[in-house]
Design an enzyme around this catalytic site. Structure first.
Site, PDB file in Angstrom:
ATOM      1  N   ARG A 119       4.546   8.265 -15.532  1.00 35.11           N
ATOM      2  CA  ARG A 119       3.656   7.289 -16.172  1.00 35.11           C
ATOM      3  C   ARG A 119       2.214   7.785 -16.120  1.00 35.11           C
ATOM      4  O   ARG A 119       1.715   8.148 -15.058  1.00 35.11           O
ATOM      5  CB  ARG A 119       3.760   5.930 -15.468  1.00 35.11           C
ATOM      6  CG  ARG A 119       5.079   5.209 -15.711  1.00 35.11           C
ATOM      7  CD  ARG A 119       5.162   3.921 -14.915  1.00 35.11           C
ATOM      8  NE  ARG A 119       5.172   4.152 -13.484  1.00 35.11           N
ATOM      9  CZ  ARG A 119       5.091   3.191 -12.565  1.00 35.11           C
ATOM     10  NH1 ARG A 119       4.973   1.938 -12.944  1.00 35.11           N
ATOM     11  NH2 ARG A 119       5.125   3.474 -11.281  1.00 35.11           N
ATOM     12  N   GLU A 130       3.612   6.799  -3.559  1.00 30.96           N
ATOM     13  CA  GLU A 130       4.862   7.388  -4.058  1.00 30.96           C
ATOM     14  C   GLU A 130       5.072   8.717  -3.339  1.00 30.96           C
ATOM     15  O   GLU A 130       4.144   9.486  -3.150  1.00 30.96           O
ATOM     16  CB  GLU A 130       4.795   7.582  -5.583  1.00 30.96           C
ATOM     17  CG  GLU A 130       4.805   6.250  -6.304  1.00 30.96           C
ATOM     18  CD  GLU A 130       5.071   6.366  -7.794  1.00 30.96           C
ATOM     19  OE1 GLU A 130       5.808   7.276  -8.211  1.00 30.96           O
ATOM     20  OE2 GLU A 130       4.536   5.529  -8.539  1.00 30.96           O
ATOM     21  N   GLY A 166      -9.478  18.658  -9.727  1.00 32.01           N
ATOM     22  CA  GLY A 166      -8.356  19.008 -10.591  1.00 32.01           C
ATOM     23  C   GLY A 166      -8.352  18.183 -11.856  1.00 32.01           C
ATOM     24  O   GLY A 166      -9.394  17.688 -12.285  1.00 32.01           O
ATOM     25  N   PHE A 199       0.836  -1.198   0.000  1.00 32.88           N
ATOM     26  CA  PHE A 199       0.000   0.000   0.000  1.00 32.88           C
ATOM     27  C   PHE A 199       0.872   1.251   0.000  1.00 32.88           C
ATOM     28  O   PHE A 199       0.648   2.193   0.746  1.00 32.88           O
ATOM     29  CB  PHE A 199      -0.921   0.010   1.231  1.00 32.88           C
ATOM     30  CG  PHE A 199      -1.779  -1.215   1.343  1.00 32.88           C
ATOM     31  CD1 PHE A 199      -2.825  -1.432   0.478  1.00 32.88           C
ATOM     32  CD2 PHE A 199      -1.525  -2.169   2.327  1.00 32.88           C
ATOM     33  CE1 PHE A 199      -3.627  -2.572   0.574  1.00 32.88           C
ATOM     34  CE2 PHE A 199      -2.316  -3.316   2.437  1.00 32.88           C
ATOM     35  CZ  PHE A 199      -3.361  -3.510   1.555  1.00 32.88           C
ATOM     36  N   CYS A 211      -0.308   3.095 -11.102  1.00 26.31           N
ATOM     37  CA  CYS A 211      -1.155   2.180 -10.321  1.00 26.31           C
ATOM     38  C   CYS A 211      -2.645   2.383 -10.538  1.00 26.31           C
ATOM     39  O   CYS A 211      -3.318   1.515 -11.082  1.00 26.31           O
ATOM     40  CB  CYS A 211      -0.829   2.304  -8.838  1.00 26.31           C
ATOM     41  SG  CYS A 211       0.779   1.615  -8.440  1.00 26.31           S
TER      42      CYS A 211
END
Length: 447
Positions: free
Chosen positions: A342, A163, A264, A160, A271
């Site tokens: 990514r 980043e 936003g 879990f 992920c």
């Protein structure tokens, strides 16, 4: 005798897990099939930006002066099998090309390489995010192909990590979930996680399918929350409401909570998007696709935000074509405190605006190198000030602290027009308007 731990796959998840296990006092051997990555890690360097990770590696990698020496790396599966009692599988599970489903080839290949070398009792622990039902299949494969037979066991222990907070999340997890089939597997994992459990981290013991579902359902819930507030921003835009005030008001309800309610340009990264798509695909295979049809809408709201930001930019430039216009983009990574680009909404918007004829210049505190590789045709600057020089409009697309601390007055002197579009609702509208800027954000009043 103290447990010895191996970590197979030393990307973002694996490198963090290996360093954290060494920090918890275990002897650790990390494996990767990419020799360059191993050489880098042996020098105590990481192939990605993650706050605190390089320092943690430096503390433990063997051969670095002053380190504990508890962490080593190899490319040899036989060495890993001979060394470890517990083997963590931390390889990538990307989205398959051209479909929603998850690509399991890296997990399967890692297990196929490890199994023939497991001659004695061992626990293989999957951490990768996989479609529900995978652990069952992999456990059967392991028992059939390991010389140790049933003594080579499988467990599932989803990760879990956020980043930007990966080190903290590994050393002090908000929960530890283990899918096990035996008391022995549970006992070994309790030993591995004894320190965080003693500090209060909940330890949840489940079966295989539940453990596999925890990660995908958690990500689906977060994605739903983000897309919900973005849908409310669309309604606020149409009705002249203020989505930031709306989010504040509903966030006081502790059944809803404040987190992930900032409207936003939506979520991205390696992920959330691929996990919710793989979840839908797997539910379809299980005949439960009706249960997750809402995720298709969540995905589509999320992708729509990017197009809306492009349209907002067009309006800010007078509504005509982008040709000849100069657009500054602050942010390239999908989130702050990371160099990960990514499926980054920020880069996607920058790319779309550029494709429609604008001259786009991007600046990001950590993601420039990765962004350049992915979008070599965009312009890049070495600072926010350089990026906005001569710009007709500035887009704030990743909520780095550095951007929140910018001085609107100083920036205003460099631009052609003081127009800022806040794609993350993270800047202070009053401060920017006071410095003579036209501040605009999705779902917020124009003045």
């Amino acid at each position: 005798m103290a447990l010895k731990i191996t970590v197979i796959g030393t990307g973002y998840l694996g490198a963090t897990h290996a360093a954290a296990m060494a920090e918890l006092g275990f002897e650790v051997l990390g494996l990767d099939v990419v020799p360059e990555k191993i050489e880098m890690l042996q020098r105590g360097q990481v192939p990605m930006y993650e706050p605190g990770l390089e320092e943690l590696l430096g503390k433990h990698v063997a051969g670095i002066e002053g380190s504990s020496g508890r962490l080593r790396f190899t490319t040899d599966f036989a060495e890993v099998a001979a060394f470890g009692d517990v083997h963590f599988l931390c390889v990538n599970t990307p989205q398959k090309h051209g479909e929603y489903a998850c690509d399991m080839s890296y997990v399967e290949s890692a297990l196929a390489s490890l199994a023939p070398h497991l001659t004695g009792p061992a626990l293989v622990v999957g951490k990768s995010t996989v479609p529900v039902g995978s652990a069952d299949r992999l456990a059967a494969y392991l028992a059939a192909h390991a010389p140790a037979g049933d003594d080579a066991e499988l467990a599932w222990n989803p990760e879990f990590l956020r980043e930007g907070f990966a080190v903290k999340d590994t050393l002090h997890p908000d929960r530890i979930v283990v899918g096990v089939r035996s008391e022995r597997a549970e006992k070994l994992l309790r030993e591995v996680y004894a320190t965080p459990v003693s500090e209060g981290s909940p330890f949840v013991v489940t079966d295989f399918p539940t453990a596999e579902l925890v990660k995908t359902s958690a990500n689906s819930f977060l994605a739903t929350k983000i897309s919900f507030i973005n849908a409310m921003a669309e309604v606020c835009e149409a009705a002249d409401g203020d989505v930031a005030k709306l989010a504040e008001a509903i966030g006081y309800d502790d059944r809803i909570g404040k987190k992930f309610l900032r409207a936003g340009i939506g979520f991205g990264g390696g992920c959330l998007p691929k996990d919710i798509r793989a979840f839908m695909a797997r539910a379809g295979e299980l005949g439960a696709d009706q249960a997750l049809t809402f995720l298709r809408e969540i995905d589509s709201i999320n992708m729509r935000q990017r197009g809306q930001m492009v349209e907002l930019t067009r309006q800010a430039l007078g509504g005509g074509p982008f040709l000849g216009k100069r657009v500054a983009v602050l942010g390239a990574t999908f989130k702050p405190d990371s160099d990960d680009v990514r499926d980054s909404p920020a880069l996607n918007v920058a790319g779309q605006v550029h494709l429609q004829g604008a001259q786009v210049t991007v600046y990001d505190p950590k993601g420039m190198e990765n962004a350049r590789r992915l979008f070599p045709t965009l312009g890049y600057a070495d600072s926010a000030l350089e990026a906005v020089r001569g710009a007709d409009v500035v887009l704030h697309l990743t909520e780095w602290r550095e951007f929140r601390e910018l001085d609107p007055g100083t920036l205003g002197e460099a631009v052609t027009a003081r127009v800022i579009l806040d794609g993350r609702n993270a800047l202070d509208p009053q401060a920017w308007r006071k410095a003579g800027w036209t501040y605009r954000a999705m779902g917020r009043p124009t003045a």
